[in-house]
Scaffold this active site. Structure first.
Site, PDB file in Angstrom:
ATOM      1  N   CYS A  89       0.838  -1.207   0.000  1.00 38.01           N
ATOM      2  CA  CYS A  89       0.000   0.000   0.000  1.00 38.01           C
ATOM      3  C   CYS A  89       0.878   1.265   0.000  1.00 38.01           C
ATOM      4  O   CYS A  89       1.432   1.608  -1.021  1.00 38.01           O
ATOM      5  CB  CYS A  89      -0.984  -0.039   1.169  1.00 38.01           C
ATOM      6  SG  CYS A  89      -2.311   1.160   0.989  1.00 38.01           S
ATOM      7  N   HIS A 222      -3.560  -5.389   1.031  1.00 35.25           N
ATOM      8  CA  HIS A 222      -2.860  -5.633   2.303  1.00 35.25           C
ATOM      9  C   HIS A 222      -2.865  -7.119   2.647  1.00 35.25           C
ATOM     10  O   HIS A 222      -3.784  -7.577   3.343  1.00 35.25           O
ATOM     11  CB  HIS A 222      -3.569  -4.886   3.433  1.00 35.25           C
ATOM     12  CG  HIS A 222      -3.257  -3.440   3.506  1.00 35.25           C
ATOM     13  ND1 HIS A 222      -2.230  -2.925   4.275  1.00 35.25           N
ATOM     14  CD2 HIS A 222      -3.848  -2.382   2.915  1.00 35.25           C
ATOM     15  CE1 HIS A 222      -2.214  -1.602   4.151  1.00 35.25           C
ATOM     16  NE2 HIS A 222      -3.175  -1.242   3.325  1.00 35.25           N
ATOM     17  N   GLU A 224      -1.136  -8.637   4.828  1.00 34.07           N
ATOM     18  CA  GLU A 224      -0.963  -8.844   6.280  1.00 34.07           C
ATOM     19  C   GLU A 224      -2.287  -8.670   7.024  1.00 34.07           C
ATOM     20  O   GLU A 224      -2.409  -9.099   8.165  1.00 34.07           O
ATOM     21  CB  GLU A 224       0.109  -7.885   6.817  1.00 34.07           C
ATOM     22  CG  GLU A 224      -0.323  -6.461   7.122  1.00 34.07           C
ATOM     23  CD  GLU A 224      -0.543  -5.593   5.883  1.00 34.07           C
ATOM     24  OE1 GLU A 224      -0.514  -6.125   4.751  1.00 34.07           O
ATOM     25  OE2 GLU A 224      -0.752  -4.370   6.045  1.00 34.07           O
TER      26      GLU A 224
END
Lengths: 270, 233
Positions: A89, A222, A224
């Protein structure tokens, strides 16, 4: 055991601890270092992550101020040496503003991550979308190789995520698949052509762009934030949605769809 | 039919952290400390208004509309300068451009040449001596995105609001320009050199070149505004 994965904390980022947990979940060791205290650590790092957030509050343009920081000199050198570099990002915005990706012409800024272009709305957009593997090889998308057309649900959250170039030469590269590691797709696996499947109007539906060596990835979604099963919303559907629906309390902490990017890194470092 | 050309500059009343960050990045990370004397940032809107009502009525309605809504500014933190022109008349609200340039000039000159002592009493004698020697040019840089959706939305909203507010037939508003304007005070021997420095500061082609716009989705227009008086009196 490979060396440590370095997570660089620029002022204003907010995903460094989530990134660290995802790294540790695949058995790697990581450390978070501030941008002005990371130069030595970059030289020793087994891999580097530029996490998501708002470095320098996105002032002027997302990622551009961090891209001018001295530590990026070392990150560029590391990327050229083949060290894995993942920008998530805001980290992706930094990599693009640095010219590390796609790097068709060394040091040139070939693209921008421009404000989202969405039908009927403007500004920030936060949702789960689907991605699939693009034509370019990248060590972070190694886990997608077996089923490249399988849609992978993944969260995203950004206001400036539209990969765009003004250069005909760069556009021709991208059209032929150069650098295109991850693309937005529909739930059925077709390359996304419009909002909301393509959530920001990115050219060629690009969600992730890699360099020629395939060791640096600028990824707008994202992973994660989708690295555990409990993070997957039931409405996502498909294999991941069904498995989320069916798991018991203990299995909520099993791997989510984003874990693969970090598993691929672990395999590359093994 | 009245046709009004309106140019609106909106800036922060207090410190502008984005401008400060840009200035620091240019000076400390990119080596423009010897050439960049100062930098200001405004939001710029170019509006054209066509209405059946008299110009004075329309411009009064425009200033009422601007003051009442937050599309353009928040009165608690922003100031604005509005210049409306039409056949045979003009109206300026807020500080004039010349006043803004003069205020900008008064903020300049503290980083030029030799070291200046810290100025605890606020008089800044050393600064005045130094800036007298500087030759500064003001370059205005209009950075515009490739997306017209925001401009269309502003125009549509203003069209609705002005039509209701004027109450004498329809009003048609267009927004042909919306940009971030950077005022760069550049130390240079002449105007041509100043313009070239402004381009180097602005256009990001490589990592070590330019900061203020990315040509992959933005355009920049450079306007030379002549010398800027940097002497503190």
């Amino acid at each position: 055991m490979p060396g440590r994965v370095l997570i660089i904390q620029f002022p204003g980022v907010n995903c460094e601890y989530e990134s660290l947990r995802a790294i540790e979940a695949v058995g790697l060791k990581g450390e978070i270092r501030r941008w002005n205290d990371a130069a030595g650590a970059v030289k020793k790092a087994a891999a580097i992550i530029l996490p998501g957030g708002w470095s320098y509050q996105d002032r002027i343009r997302a990622g551009v101020v961090a891209a001018k920081d001295a530590v990026l000199d070392d990150v560029m050198t590391a990327a050229e040496r083949g060290v894995p570099v993942l920008g998530i990002c805001n980290g992706a915005q930094v990599l693009v503003e640095t010219g590390i990706v796609p790097g068709f012409d060394h040091g040139r800024i070939d693209l921008a991550l421009a404000p989202n272009r969405m039908e009927g709305r403007v500004g920030y957009y936060c949702n789960w979308v689907y991605v699939k593997k693009g034509p370019a090889r990248c060590l972070f998308t190694d886990f997608m190789e077996e089923r490249p057309d399988d849609p992978l649900p993944i969260p995203l959250a950004h206001g400036e995520g539209r990969f765009v170039t003004a250069s005909e030469t760069v556009r021709a590269h991208l059209a032929s698949g150069d650098g295109v590691a991850v693309v937005y797709c529909t739930a059925g696996g077709e390359t996304a052509t419009k909002f909301p499947d393509n959530p920001n109007g990115a050219q060629f539906a690009i969600a992730g762009l890699t360099n020629a060596g395939g060791n640096a990835l600028a990824l707008m979604p994202h992973p994660e934030r989708g690295a555990w099963a409990f993070q997957v919303p039931r409405r996502v559907g498909g294999t991941w949605g069904r498995s989320r629906d069916g798991v018991g309390a203990r299995d909520l902490f099993s791997a989510g769809p984003g874990r693969g990017f970090f598993e691929s890194l672990r395999r590359a470092l093994a | 039919m009245t046709r009004i050309d309106a140019r609106l500059l909106v800036g922060l009343r207090g410190p502008d952290l984005a401008a400060s960050t840009a200035r620091l990045a240019l000076i400390e990370k990119m080596g423009f400390g010897d050439r960049l004397l100062g930098l200001r940032r405004y939001d710029f809107f170019h509006l054209t208004i066509e209405a059946a009502a008299p110009a004075a009525t329309v411009t009064d309605a425009l200033t009422r509309t601007l003051a009442a809504q937050s599309t353009f500014y928040n009165r608690n933190k922003h100031m604005y300068s509005l210049a409306c022109r039409w056949d045979g008349g003009e109206k300026v609200e807020g500080p004039t451009r010349a006043e803004l340039v003069a205020r900008f000039g008064q903020t300049l000159g503290t980083r030029v040449g030799t070291q200046v002592g810290i100025d605890f009493d606020g008089k800044g004698e050393g600064k005045a001596d130094i800036v007298k020697e500087s030759s500064a040019f003001l370059v205005e840089v209009f950075v515009q995105d490739d997306d017209s959706a925001g401009r269309d939305a502003i125009a549509a909203k203003l069209t609705r609001e002005l039509t209701a507010s004027v109450g004498q037939g329809s009003v048609k508003v267009l927004c042909p320009g919306r940009a971030t304007v950077w005022w760069l005070a550049v130390r240079a021997a002449d105007e041509t050199t100043a313009m070239e420095t402004a381009r180097q500061i602005t256009v990001t082609r490589r990592r070590d070149e330019g900061l203020l716009m990315n040509p992959n989705y933005q355009t920049a227009e450079f306007v030379s505004a002549g010398r800027v008086d940097t002497v503190r009196s």
